[in-house]
Motif scaffolding. Structure first.
Motif, PDB file in Angstrom:
ATOM      1  N   ALA A 102       3.533   3.674   6.435  1.00  0.00           N
ATOM      2  CA  ALA A 102       3.353   3.229   5.052  1.00  0.00           C
ATOM      3  C   ALA A 102       2.320   2.121   4.912  1.00  0.00           C
ATOM      4  O   ALA A 102       1.902   1.799   3.792  1.00  0.00           O
ATOM      5  N   THR A 103       1.859   1.545   6.034  1.00  0.00           N
ATOM      6  CA  THR A 103       0.798   0.543   5.946  1.00  0.00           C
ATOM      7  C   THR A 103      -0.527   1.176   5.530  1.00  0.00           C
ATOM      8  O   THR A 103      -1.429   0.486   5.065  1.00  0.00           O
ATOM      9  N   ARG A 104      -0.646   2.495   5.733  1.00  0.00           N
ATOM     10  CA  ARG A 104      -1.893   3.220   5.443  1.00  0.00           C
ATOM     11  C   ARG A 104      -3.074   2.636   6.230  1.00  0.00           C
ATOM     12  O   ARG A 104      -4.218   2.674   5.779  1.00  0.00           O
ATOM     13  N   ASN A 105      -2.758   2.105   7.413  1.00  0.00           N
ATOM     14  CA  ASN A 105      -3.767   1.599   8.334  1.00  0.00           C
ATOM     15  C   ASN A 105      -3.495   2.260   9.683  1.00  0.00           C
ATOM     16  O   ASN A 105      -2.589   1.837  10.410  1.00  0.00           O
ATOM     17  N   PRO A 106      -4.235   3.304  10.032  1.00  0.00           N
ATOM     18  CA  PRO A 106      -3.921   4.051  11.255  1.00  0.00           C
ATOM     19  C   PRO A 106      -4.035   3.230  12.526  1.00  0.00           C
ATOM     20  O   PRO A 106      -3.325   3.485  13.504  1.00  0.00           O
TER      21      PRO A 106
ATOM     22  N   ARG B 116       0.776  -1.233   0.000  1.00  0.00           N
ATOM     23  CA  ARG B 116       0.000   0.000   0.000  1.00  0.00           C
ATOM     24  C   ARG B 116       0.815   1.295   0.000  1.00  0.00           C
ATOM     25  O   ARG B 116       0.236   2.373  -0.156  1.00  0.00           O
ATOM     26  N   ALA B 117       2.100   1.213   0.214  1.00  0.00           N
ATOM     27  CA  ALA B 117       2.903   2.438   0.310  1.00  0.00           C
ATOM     28  C   ALA B 117       2.687   3.322  -0.919  1.00  0.00           C
ATOM     29  O   ALA B 117       2.674   2.838  -2.053  1.00  0.00           O
ATOM     30  N   THR B 118       2.534   4.608  -0.671  1.00  0.00           N
ATOM     31  CA  THR B 118       2.364   5.554  -1.764  1.00  0.00           C
ATOM     32  C   THR B 118       3.718   5.815  -2.423  1.00  0.00           C
ATOM     33  O   THR B 118       4.766   5.474  -1.866  1.00  0.00           O
ATOM     34  N   PRO B 119       3.728   6.424  -3.606  1.00  0.00           N
ATOM     35  CA  PRO B 119       5.010   6.799  -4.204  1.00  0.00           C
ATOM     36  C   PRO B 119       5.868   7.659  -3.272  1.00  0.00           C
ATOM     37  O   PRO B 119       7.088   7.469  -3.195  1.00  0.00           O
ATOM     38  N   ALA B 120       5.222   8.568  -2.547  1.00  0.00           N
ATOM     39  CA  ALA B 120       5.968   9.411  -1.604  1.00  0.00           C
ATOM     40  C   ALA B 120       6.555   8.571  -0.469  1.00  0.00           C
ATOM     41  O   ALA B 120       7.691   8.799  -0.031  1.00  0.00           O
ATOM     42  N   ASP B 121       5.770   7.594   0.022  1.00  0.00           N
ATOM     43  CA  ASP B 121       6.270   6.684   1.057  1.00  0.00           C
ATOM     44  C   ASP B 121       7.510   5.945   0.559  1.00  0.00           C
ATOM     45  O   ASP B 121       8.505   5.807   1.284  1.00  0.00           O
ATOM     46  N   ARG B 122       7.434   5.452  -0.671  1.00  0.00           N
ATOM     47  CA  ARG B 122       8.546   4.649  -1.195  1.00  0.00           C
ATOM     48  C   ARG B 122       9.808   5.499  -1.367  1.00  0.00           C
ATOM     49  O   ARG B 122      10.925   5.023  -1.126  1.00  0.00           O
ATOM     50  N   ILE B 123       9.634   6.747  -1.747  1.00  0.00           N
ATOM     51  CA  ILE B 123      10.791   7.647  -1.842  1.00  0.00           C
ATOM     52  C   ILE B 123      11.402   7.855  -0.458  1.00  0.00           C
ATOM     53  O   ILE B 123      12.627   7.764  -0.274  1.00  0.00           O
ATOM     54  N   ALA B 124      10.537   8.126   0.535  1.00  0.00           N
ATOM     55  CA  ALA B 124      11.021   8.357   1.898  1.00  0.00           C
ATOM     56  C   ALA B 124      11.713   7.122   2.461  1.00  0.00           C
ATOM     57  O   ALA B 124      12.764   7.220   3.107  1.00  0.00           O
ATOM     58  N   LEU B 125      11.131   5.950   2.221  1.00  0.00           N
ATOM     59  CA  LEU B 125      11.734   4.712   2.711  1.00  0.00           C
ATOM     60  C   LEU B 125      13.066   4.435   2.011  1.00  0.00           C
ATOM     61  O   LEU B 125      14.008   3.937   2.630  1.00  0.00           O
TER      62      LEU B 125
END
Length: 222
Positions: free
Chosen positions: A150-154, A107-116
């Motif tokens: 990044a799980t997008r599950n709060p 589920r990670a967004t493109p922004a998440d993947r850049i940050a990771l």
């Protein structure tokens, strides 16, 4: 000067209560506020450059997360770090960390993947070998919290942050006796790469191995 209004993960400004919560939480997690130490609201408020109300609200939340304990007529104290809790904490994390890693890979967004990916670069052996134990612990916290976000599950994120905070307090007790600390933190490199590349099964396996390794290393010191 009042505390700076920082932004949350979604870019929205944080309330003073949330700022107080995060600042006090991390002092407790990193043992900057030592286990068993009395917590004085006025001193904390002064150190954070804010009023007592947001500090009081933050302490209420932290009591629910087992980081502080309040006793009638005695006051509020940082909870003790009980090594016997390690098995209980690890039991939860062994179940949920692989789930979180797999969901982040999915589920990670493109922004998440850049940050990771950027965090992964910080885990290069030549970089982490120069870090102090405290710097390694703070980097470890950043990696875990970024993965959980990044799980997008709060709900999953909140649960794992709370258990990781408790695990980190145990880790901090032994950090000066762990010569392989840089290697343990560096294990996140392949995990982050698996998440960035969307490899759910590999991410889950690496997360499970990491949690098991944490418990094994701490128990070896007991």
């Amino acid at each position: 000067m009042r505390a700076t209004v920082n932004a949350g993960g979604d870019g929205a400004p944080l309330s003073l209560s949330e700022q107080a919560y995060r600042a006090i939480r991390d002092r407790l997690v990193m043992l900057d506020i030592r286990p068993g130490m009395p917590i004085k609201e006025d001193q904390l408020a002064a150190s954070l450059d804010m009023g007592r109300t947001p500090v009081r609200e933050a302490l209420k939340r932290l009591e629910g997360e087992r980081l502080v304990v309040a006793y009638p007529r005695r006051g509020t104290f940082a909870t003790e770090v009980n090594i016997t809790d390690l098995a209980h904490i690890s039991e939860v994390r062994q179940q949920l960390e692989p789930v979180a890693a797999a969901k982040a890979a999915l589920r990670a967004t493109p922004a998440d993947r850049i940050a990771l990916g950027e965090l992964g670069a910080e885990l290069a052996p030549e970089r982490i070998s120069t870090l102090s134990p405290e710097q390694l612990m703070r980097l470890d916290l950043r990696v875990h919290r970024a993965l959980y976000a990044a799980t997008r599950n709060p709900y999953l994120e909140d649960t794992l942050v709370r258990y990781d905070n408790l695990a980190t307090r145990i880790w901090c007790l032994f950090v000066d006796r762990l010569p392989g600390m840089a290697g343990h933190v560096g294990e996140h490199g392949p995990l982050l790469r698996a998440v960035v590349d969307g490899e759910e099964e590999r991410a889950a396996r690496l997360a499970a191995e990491h949690v098991a390794g944490f418990e094994r290393e701490v128990r070896a010191l007991l």
